[in-house]
Design an enzyme around this catalytic site. Structure first.
Site, PDB file in Angstrom:
ATOM      1  N   SER A  70       0.799  -1.239   0.000  1.00 22.84           N
ATOM      2  CA  SER A  70       0.000   0.000   0.000  1.00 22.84           C
ATOM      3  C   SER A  70       0.825   1.279   0.000  1.00 22.84           C
ATOM      4  CB  SER A  70      -0.957   0.017   1.196  1.00 22.84           C
ATOM      5  OG  SER A  70      -0.261   0.214   2.408  1.00 22.84           O
ATOM      6  N   LYS A 111       0.627   4.714   6.742  1.00 23.02           N
ATOM      7  CA  LYS A 111      -0.003   5.585   5.742  1.00 23.02           C
ATOM      8  C   LYS A 111       0.626   6.975   5.793  1.00 23.02           C
ATOM      9  CE  LYS A 111      -2.879   2.220   4.924  1.00 23.02           C
ATOM     10  NZ  LYS A 111      -2.802   1.427   3.681  1.00 23.02           N
TER      11      LYS A 111
END
Length: 207
Positions: A70, A111
């Site tokens: 990701s 993230k």
């Protein structure tokens, strides 16, 4: 007379040798004590250094491992990261953060901070552009434009005490675009990733 002189010289030699042996023995003991003291100081320094490192990792920093794709191309699966924890309470735009998910029995996620409290975040899934407070973001770290829609409707406003995060590999990232993850409570931010130390060939600061 000669015999007496000879005995006197012999006695003097023996006394000299005896004193020399004592002196030599004392010097040997001093050298041994010096060597032992040097080893002790070295061991003490190592123990102190290890203690300092443990304190740093316990209160100021910790490590994390990237899992999944990701955050490509910035981070790869298996990368080992050093995080800053102490005093990190106000994530800034662009910071790569590690988020605690233990309350759901899941491992942490990594993230990038896109929005802070009060920001309005909007995404044009046709063009792949992300806007913050009406301004299109320049995102050179992206793997590809943000084209994948999740189950959150945009625009959204980031509430107080929270941040809006997304992965750099936008079309293969579960992040604040999903209700499951949503806005991230600042209390769940474990730290900022600042350095990749493994693999050694790709070690360096994290942009």
């Amino acid at each position: 007379m000669l015999e007496q002189q000879y005995r006197t010289r012999q006695d003097a030699r023996r006394e000299h040798d005896f004193r020399y042996d004592i002196k030599n023995s004392l010097n040997t003991r001093e050298r041994r004590r010096g060597a032992v003291a040097e080893v002790y100081e070295w061991v003490e320094s190592c123990v102190i250094a290890v203690g300092v490192i443990l304190l740093i990792f316990a209160f100021a920093a910790r490590t994390a491992t990237v899992s999944g794709p990701s955050m490509l191309p910035t981070l790869r699966d298996g990368d080992r990261l050093l995080l800053v924890q102490a005093g990190y309470h106000d994530p800034q735009y662009g910071d790569v953060v590690v988020i605690d998910r233990s309350q759901k029995g899941e491992p942490p996620i990594i993230k990038r901070v896109i929005g802070r409290a009060g920001d309005e975040i909007d995404i044009d899934f046709e063009t792949g552009q992300v806007r913050r407070n009406g301004q299109t973001l320049d995102e050179p770290y992206l793997n590809e434009p943000t084209l994948t829609r999740r189950d959150v409707e945009f625009p959204v406003t980031v509430p107080e005490g929270s941040v809006f995060v997304m992965g750099d590999n936008r079309n293969h990232s579960a992040d604040s675009r999903t209700r499951e993850i949503g806005m991230i409570d600042l209390r769940r931010v474990m730290g900022k990733a600042v350095y990749r130390f493994l693999p050694a060939g790709r070690a360096g600061e994290i942009d």
